[in-house]
Design a protein around this motif. Structure first.
Motif, PDB file in Angstrom:
ATOM      1  N   VAL A 160       0.844  -1.204   0.000  1.00  0.00           N
ATOM      2  CA  VAL A 160       0.000   0.000   0.000  1.00  0.00           C
ATOM      3  C   VAL A 160       0.875   1.249   0.000  1.00  0.00           C
ATOM      4  N   THR A 161       1.836   1.290   0.908  1.00  0.00           N
ATOM      5  CA  THR A 161       2.596   2.521   1.117  1.00  0.00           C
ATOM      6  C   THR A 161       3.714   2.745   0.103  1.00  0.00           C
ATOM      7  N   LEU A 213       2.409   4.043  -3.223  1.00  0.00           N
ATOM      8  CA  LEU A 213       1.809   5.353  -3.000  1.00  0.00           C
ATOM      9  C   LEU A 213       2.879   6.435  -2.906  1.00  0.00           C
ATOM     10  N   THR A 259       2.880   1.905   7.958  1.00  0.00           N
ATOM     11  CA  THR A 259       1.702   1.979   7.085  1.00  0.00           C
ATOM     12  C   THR A 259       0.680   2.968   7.640  1.00  0.00           C
ATOM     13  N   VAL A 277      -1.777   1.242  -6.028  1.00  0.00           N
ATOM     14  CA  VAL A 277      -1.982   0.380  -4.870  1.00  0.00           C
ATOM     15  C   VAL A 277      -2.482  -0.993  -5.308  1.00  0.00           C
ATOM     16  N   GLU A 300      -0.375  -4.438  -4.734  1.00  0.00           N
ATOM     17  CA  GLU A 300      -0.951  -5.547  -3.968  1.00  0.00           C
ATOM     18  C   GLU A 300      -0.992  -6.830  -4.792  1.00  0.00           C
TER      19      GLU A 300
END
Length: 266
Positions: free
Chosen positions: A21-22, A25, A138, A222, A226
């Motif tokens: 996720v991070t 981003l 996160t 994202v 993933e």
């Protein structure tokens, strides 16, 4: 399918899902600001910190994080000194990080095998301390991005306009660098310092190739991150492959597919 029930694989999956996720981003902000190579720089500096952590018997990721944050301040300081040559700051700090790491490797020959796991990734060795660190990173990154999304958007696309509007550009630049340092320090045990830049930049490249707006790009990076992490871990576990390398090769395959999709639209 027994691997899915193995505790080490479940820890690896949790850590991978969180960092997927991070990292993409933050990578999107870096790519849009033409600072894609900062990931490699902070990763190499983090490895020097990891090596020192083993040498003084302190949690290596924590020492690597301190080194990465210090490097982020140094990069921002040099960027202000060389405004017309912003990439020069990245090259200088990367050189220093590699040099320091090589000296620490020489001093601590006994732990070089452990340091190698941070160079190439060792996601299956994640423990609960690692997961706690990754989860905290996160939460911090997502909280900052959600709270300051308008400011970060303006800074990313037009730094001069952000300064004119009264935004404290210097502090926001430092904030972005610190967030990137946090993500990289948390990521190096997952994909390794030599590959962490790929997790930052390749999903961003895919998102920019496919998205029609910044909001779409954020969602796509994202999702792509993933998908690559989950599929890469499953493939690596099933066929006994290197997890970090498998994840990165999957990301490259997705990038090629994204570029072909964009070409087909034209």
């Amino acid at each position: 399918m027994d691997i899915l029930t193995a505790e080490f694989f479940q820890r690896a999956l949790i850590g991978g899902v969180l960092i997927a996720v991070t990292a993409p981003l933050m990578g999107l902000f870096l790519v849009l600001r033409r600072l894609a190579m900062i990931g490699d720089t902070l990763a190499h500096v983090s490895i020097a910190g990891v090596a020192l952590g083993f040498l003084i018997n302190v949690y290596p990721v924590a020492v690597g994080l301190v080194f990465a944050i210090a490097a982020s301040f140094a990069i921002e300081g040099l960027r202000r000194k060389y405004r017309s040559f912003a990439e020069l700051s990245i090259a200088i700090i990367m050189s220093g990080g590699i040099a320091l790491a090589s000296i620490l490797f020489t001093l601590g020959k006994g732990f070089n095998l452990n340091v190698n796991s941070y160079l190439f990734g060792s996601i299956y060795t994640l423990d609960y301390t690692d997961l706690t660190v990754i989860a905290c990173v996160t939460v911090i990154v997502l909280a900052v991005v959600l709270l300051l999304k308008k400011e970060l958007f303006l800074l990313t696309f037009d730094e001069d306009a952000a300064a004119v509007s009264g935004l404290p550009v210097r502090y926001f630049n430092i904030l972005i660098s610190i967030l990137t340092a946090l993500v990289i320090s948390a990521s190096i045990k997952i994909v390794g310092a030599l590959l962490v830049s790929a997790l930052l930049t390749i999903p961003a490249a895919c998102g920019l190739a496919l998205a029609k707006s910044f909001r779409q790009a954020v969602a796509l990076v994202v999702v792509i991150g993933e998908a690559a992490v989950i599929a890469g871990l499953w493939m690596a576990g099933m066929w006994n492959l290197a997890p970090g390398g498998t994840i990165v090769l999957l990301l490259i395959a997705v990038l090629l597919g994204s570029l072909m999709t964009r070409a087909a639209r034209v």
